[in-house]
Enzyme design. Structure first.
Site, PDB file in Angstrom:
ATOM      1  CB  SER A 238      20.159  -1.928 -18.613  1.00  0.00           C
ATOM      2  OG  SER A 238      19.785  -0.647 -19.069  1.00  0.00           O
ATOM      3  CE  LYS A 239      23.751  -5.442 -24.763  1.00  0.00           C
ATOM      4  NZ  LYS A 239      23.099  -6.336 -25.677  1.00  0.00           N
ATOM      5  NE  ARG A 240      17.585   2.093 -19.521  1.00  0.00           N
ATOM      6  CZ  ARG A 240      17.589   2.919 -18.488  1.00  0.00           C
ATOM      7  NH1 ARG A 240      17.896   4.182 -18.649  1.00  0.00           N
ATOM      8  NH2 ARG A 240      17.256   2.485 -17.298  1.00  0.00           N
TER       9      ARG A 240
END
Ligand code: GLU
Length: 469
Positions: A238-240
């Protein structure tokens, strides 16, 4: 029958890197078999789908060179066709109107739970013969009650589902709009898809889709469910974890073929080989040898693969890829025309740069002279070096030929006479004067490319502003 595969993204956000891997596998399978690759935009979720997301998908696919032979088809443009198939199914008795209210279905589920059963729609409207006043019905698929549905998945192997576990799926809402699983089925059928290659988050939809296809008398496609990509910490990517949108990778300076090479290797291998050209990917890829376990994303490896691809391109070819990144650095056509030949600059930088962004930054110095106020590392390398710059000017000016070897010897001589043989003591101030900072590719090659006149002009300029501070 010739192979037909498809990529069917929902345009609800950026094109995710995991989706790209699925698209790649699907594209490779078609290309390898001499088949056709179809692009379908699954935009029936009107609230979440946006034209920007569709544009980003098309742009990402085009950038990666994942070319499609048919489409893009848009589900929102196929509503009449879905209604037509719904009508056929109602007529054939493979679908029926369901007038149950939400409260009725909820109560049914509650009773099943208290009896210790798995909650499911019990099919009570299958035999209801009359409409209910004022109730807009949904349409349900009449699913088989017994037996099992078996997915012979090319990646996961045999996965079987008990039909008694699958209740009558809603295929059209009360406002008449068809639901997701139904649209996919009609599309795969109409588009003659022979191999459905998609994320394994869809594996649970597959038995339902197969049942509907069977009810329509359609041939079943072969399924291959591709595992997802995890972050380095083994959690869903994911984005993180960093960039997940494919266009961000373009921005960061990755070559499309390098990104595809990285993605093909996540969960698939061919001996010990790591680097594949596009042609080799097509030649070697086999969908049934993809791992069923999820694979973790390793950003270091992506950088390494990118560097390998950069090194393997011809300087001219790599220069083409570099152009947009030079633009972004403010290097205009005019400054390119005045500076050294771009392919020669690329050849000098090719060994070291890991990304096109890095390469464009390193190429700056050949086209833009350092700006006095922005010169870095002055304190450390240039202060008090007026005399050295003077000697450098004399030595370099006196060179009869302007080659990397001649420049190297001149620096070496100066190192012996001025710096106890330490080349760095000469090279670093020279770098700062000419390049505006203490990092540059090998200094002799850099100056050779920059040209004698420009090199001397930059040293003179540094000498004069140094005298003034
Ligand atoms: N539209 C679905 C998605 O983006 C894919 C459906 C399919 O490939 O069958 O996840």
């Amino acid at each position: 029958m010739s192979v037909r595969t498809r990529f069917a993204p929902s345009p609800t956000g950026y094109l995710h890197i995991g989706g790209v891997r699925t698209a790649l596998y699907s594209w490779l399978h078609a290309r390898r078999q001499g088949g056709r690759f179809v692009l379908r935009i699954e935009d029936t979720d009107l609230e979440r789908s946006t034209p920007e997301a569709t544009a980003a998908i098309l742009e990402g696919m085009a950038w990666l060179g994942l070319d499609w032979d048919e489409g893009p088809f848009y589900q929102t443009q196929r509503m009449d066709r879905y209604r037509e198939v719904l009508a056929q199914m109602l007529a054939a008795g493979t679908a029926y109107y369901c007038y149950c209210s939400r409260e009725e279905v909820d109560a049914m589920r509650e009773e099943q739970r208290t009896r210790g059963e798995k909650p499911r729609y019990d099919g009570r409207c299958r035999t209801r013969s009359t409409a209910r006043e004022g109730v807009a019905p949904v349409i349900r698929f009449r699913s088989p009650d017994t037996g099992e549905t078996v997915v012979e998945d090319l990646i996961h192997g045999r996965v079987s589902f008990q039909n008694s576990e699958l209740d009558d799926l809603i295929i059209a809402r009360s406002d008449g709009t068809p639901t997701y699983n139904f649209c996919v089925v009609v599309d795969d059928w109409d588009m003659g898809i022979t191999h459905v290659i998609r994320g394994d988050d869809h594996l649970n939809n597959t038995p339902r889709q197969m049942q509907i296809l069977q009810a329509l008398g359609a041939n079943l496609p072969v399924y291959a469910h591709v595992p997802m990509i995890l972050g380095p910490d083994k959690q869903k990517l994911s984005k993180r974890h960093g960039a997940v949108s494919v266009l961000e990778y373009r921005e960061q300076g990755f070559l499309p073929d390098a990104l595809l090479n990285f993605l093909i290797r996540l969960g698939w291998s061919h001996g010990d080989e790591e680097i594949f050209s596009r042609e080799q990917m097509i030649e070697f890829f086999q969908i049934n040898t993809v791992n069923k376990a999820a694979s973790a994303f390793n950003p270091e490896k992506l950088l390494w693969i990118n560097a390998q691809h950069m090194q393997r391109l011809s300087p001219e070819g790599l220069a083409q890829h570099l152009r947009p990144y030079l633009d972004a650095q403010g290097i205009t056509e005019a400054s390119l025309a005045q500076g050294p030949d771009l392919s020669a600059v690329v050849a000098l930088l090719q060994e070291r740069a890991k990304t096109l962004v890095e390469m464009a930054e390193a190429a700056r110095i050949f086209y833009l002279a350092p700006v006095t106020g922005e010169v870095k590392d002055v304190e450390k390398h240039l202060h008090g070096q007026g005399a050295l710059l003077e000697s450098l000017l004399q030595h370099l000016e006196a060179l009869p030929v302007w080659t990397a070897a001649a420049i190297h010897s001149a620096i070496q001589e100066l190192a012996v006479s001025h710096a106890e043989g330490k080349m760095g003591k000469i090279a670093q101030p020279l770098r700062v004067a000419v390049a505006g900072r203490a990092v540059s590719p090998p200094i002799d090659g850099t100056l050779a490319l920059l040209g004698k006149a420009e090199t001397l002009a930059r040293i003179r300029h540094a000498r004069s502003w140094l005298a003034a501070v």
